[in-house]
Design an enzyme around this catalytic site. Structure first.
Site, PDB file in Angstrom:
ATOM      1  N   GLU A  46     102.520  17.496  30.787  1.00  0.00           N
ATOM      2  CA  GLU A  46     101.930  16.174  30.596  1.00  0.00           C
ATOM      3  C   GLU A  46     101.876  15.764  29.120  1.00  0.00           C
ATOM      4  O   GLU A  46     101.061  14.933  28.729  1.00  0.00           O
ATOM      5  CB  GLU A  46     100.537  16.133  31.218  1.00  0.00           C
ATOM      6  N   SER A 100      98.548  15.337  37.171  1.00  0.00           N
ATOM      7  CA  SER A 100      99.445  14.177  37.202  1.00  0.00           C
ATOM      8  C   SER A 100     100.474  14.246  38.323  1.00  0.00           C
ATOM      9  O   SER A 100     101.588  13.731  38.191  1.00  0.00           O
ATOM     10  CB  SER A 100     100.151  13.989  35.849  1.00  0.00           C
ATOM     11  N   TYR A 152     102.796   6.484  35.955  1.00  0.00           N
ATOM     12  CA  TYR A 152     103.095   6.182  34.556  1.00  0.00           C
ATOM     13  C   TYR A 152     104.262   5.230  34.328  1.00  0.00           C
ATOM     14  O   TYR A 152     104.384   4.676  33.235  1.00  0.00           O
ATOM     15  CB  TYR A 152     103.348   7.494  33.801  1.00  0.00           C
ATOM     16  N   ARG A 171      87.244  12.000  36.515  1.00  0.00           N
ATOM     17  CA  ARG A 171      87.743  11.046  37.511  1.00  0.00           C
ATOM     18  C   ARG A 171      88.053  11.797  38.789  1.00  0.00           C
ATOM     19  O   ARG A 171      88.816  12.774  38.785  1.00  0.00           O
ATOM     20  CB  ARG A 171      89.010  10.341  37.011  1.00  0.00           C
ATOM     21  N   ASP A 198      89.663  11.884  42.578  1.00  0.00           N
ATOM     22  CA  ASP A 198      90.675  11.254  43.413  1.00  0.00           C
ATOM     23  C   ASP A 198      90.383  11.584  44.870  1.00  0.00           C
ATOM     24  O   ASP A 198      90.186  12.758  45.224  1.00  0.00           O
ATOM     25  CB  ASP A 198      92.072  11.752  43.033  1.00  0.00           C
ATOM     26  N   GLU A 228      90.838  16.005  44.213  1.00  0.00           N
ATOM     27  CA  GLU A 228      90.622  16.778  42.994  1.00  0.00           C
ATOM     28  C   GLU A 228      89.778  15.988  42.019  1.00  0.00           C
ATOM     29  O   GLU A 228      89.576  14.774  42.179  1.00  0.00           O
ATOM     30  CB  GLU A 228      91.955  17.156  42.335  1.00  0.00           C
ATOM     31  N   ASN A 247      89.601  15.252  37.894  1.00  0.00           N
ATOM     32  CA  ASN A 247      90.314  15.347  36.623  1.00  0.00           C
ATOM     33  C   ASN A 247      89.286  15.331  35.498  1.00  0.00           C
ATOM     34  O   ASN A 247      88.566  14.344  35.317  1.00  0.00           O
ATOM     35  CB  ASN A 247      91.266  14.159  36.463  1.00  0.00           C
ATOM     36  N   GLY A 250      93.266   9.998  31.990  1.00  0.00           N
ATOM     37  CA  GLY A 250      94.032   9.212  31.027  1.00  0.00           C
ATOM     38  C   GLY A 250      93.137   8.339  30.175  1.00  0.00           C
ATOM     39  O   GLY A 250      92.149   7.773  30.649  1.00  0.00           O
TER      40      GLY A 250
END
Length: 302
Positions: free
Chosen positions: A15, A144, A210, A249, A251, A263, A265, A269
């Protein structure tokens, strides 16, 4: 005198490109907020990294690294040893959240729904004895959506051949949950909101995340109020259960009846168009204010 902030970015994970963007954006926002900012591209040479970091004499380290060695507790451990306050989660929460089997054990312990899953070796995946279709194959500790493949009845594609899987000897095989992709940013112990992610890709993969036009973010998510509230509740609970701090964050997938935690994070980002900053802005928190809050609440486990 302005507080000195060193932004860690780049690194050497899969990443790296995403991290360079996060670091540049966060650094610019911190300069706008009045900090003295140094950008540091992290090298795998640990001695060189420590020397370069020491030379910048930071009051706080802003961790904009993503992926392995930046998000999994490794860099956090070095910063703890150096007694340098840093943003985002500490080494233990980072390590647990990045390791998918460990994170799911924590979620289950706190009654957070997760998709049925097993840890399998590559041979059983190739033989298709690990789980009946449809299922998702994931590396154990990448972010990601790197290395993620969905295997359904409509495709004969498998995620790898016998020799071309660079992410370890074992994988996670998880029941595929059809439905809607939701994500929730958590700042401190408060949910920022709920975003629905819509993409024309088969799922929210790396390119959908992305590439220009790869996905659309709908803020706030157009879901029933009880689903909205439950997504926020589960995300804050997951943040706390893992021991996260700063920002995270979560998901989730919603199949029309149940919300499943995919998961958390710990290094989401950090450009002004990333999911968490988008939610923060919708909640009235500008990007410079968001990164300022992260710097001013930074700590270490020294």
């Amino acid at each position: 005198m302005s507080k000195r902030v060193t932004v860690l970015m780049g690194g050497f994970s899969t990443e790296r490109a995403v991290s360079l963007n996060s670091g540049a954006a966060a650094g610019e926002a911190l300069r706008q907020a009045g900090y003295a900012v140094t950008l540091l591209d992290v090298d795998r040479d640990v001695a060189a990294f420590i020397a370069a970091l020491t030379q910048t004499r930071p009051d706080v380290v802003f961790n904009a690294l993503h992926g392995r060695f930046g998000e999994d507790g490794a860099i956090q451990g070095i910063l703890d040893i150096m007694a340098l306050p840093y943003t985002h989660s500490g080494r233990l929460a980072s390590a647990i959240a990045m390791d998918k089997p460990s994170a799911k054990l924590v979620f289950e312990r706190f009654a957070i729904p997760v998709a049925p899953h097993i840890i399998a070796d590559r041979a059983s995946v190739l033989a298709e004895t690990a789980m009946a279709r449809p299922y998702v194959v994931k590396p154990l500790d990448e972010g990601s959506s790197v290395g993620v493949t969905i295997v359904t009845d409509e495709t004969n594609d498998l995620p790898f051949s016998r020799d071309d899987w660079p992410y370890g000897r074992q994988v996670m095989v998880e029941r595929f949950i059809p439905g809607r992709e939701l994500t929730v940013g958590v700042l401190g112990d408060k949910a920022l909101g709920v975003t629905e992610i819509v993409t024309d890709h088969r799922f929210y993969d790396y390119d959908a995340k992305y590439a220009q036009g790869g996905s659309r973010h709908i803020v706030p998510a157009p879901v029933p109020p009880e689903v909205f509230a439950r997504a926020q509740e589960l995300s804050v609970l997951a943040h706390q259960a893992l021991g996260c701090r700063g920002v995270s964050r979560a998901d989730l997938r919603f199949d029309g009846e149940t919300l499943y935690m995919l998961e958390v994070n710990t290094q989401p980002g950090m450009t002004d168009t990333s999911l968490v900053p988008e939610q923060a802005l919708h909640a009235g928190i500008s990007f410079p204010d968001l990164v300022t809050w992260l710097v001013e609440t930074a700590q270490c486990d020294a």
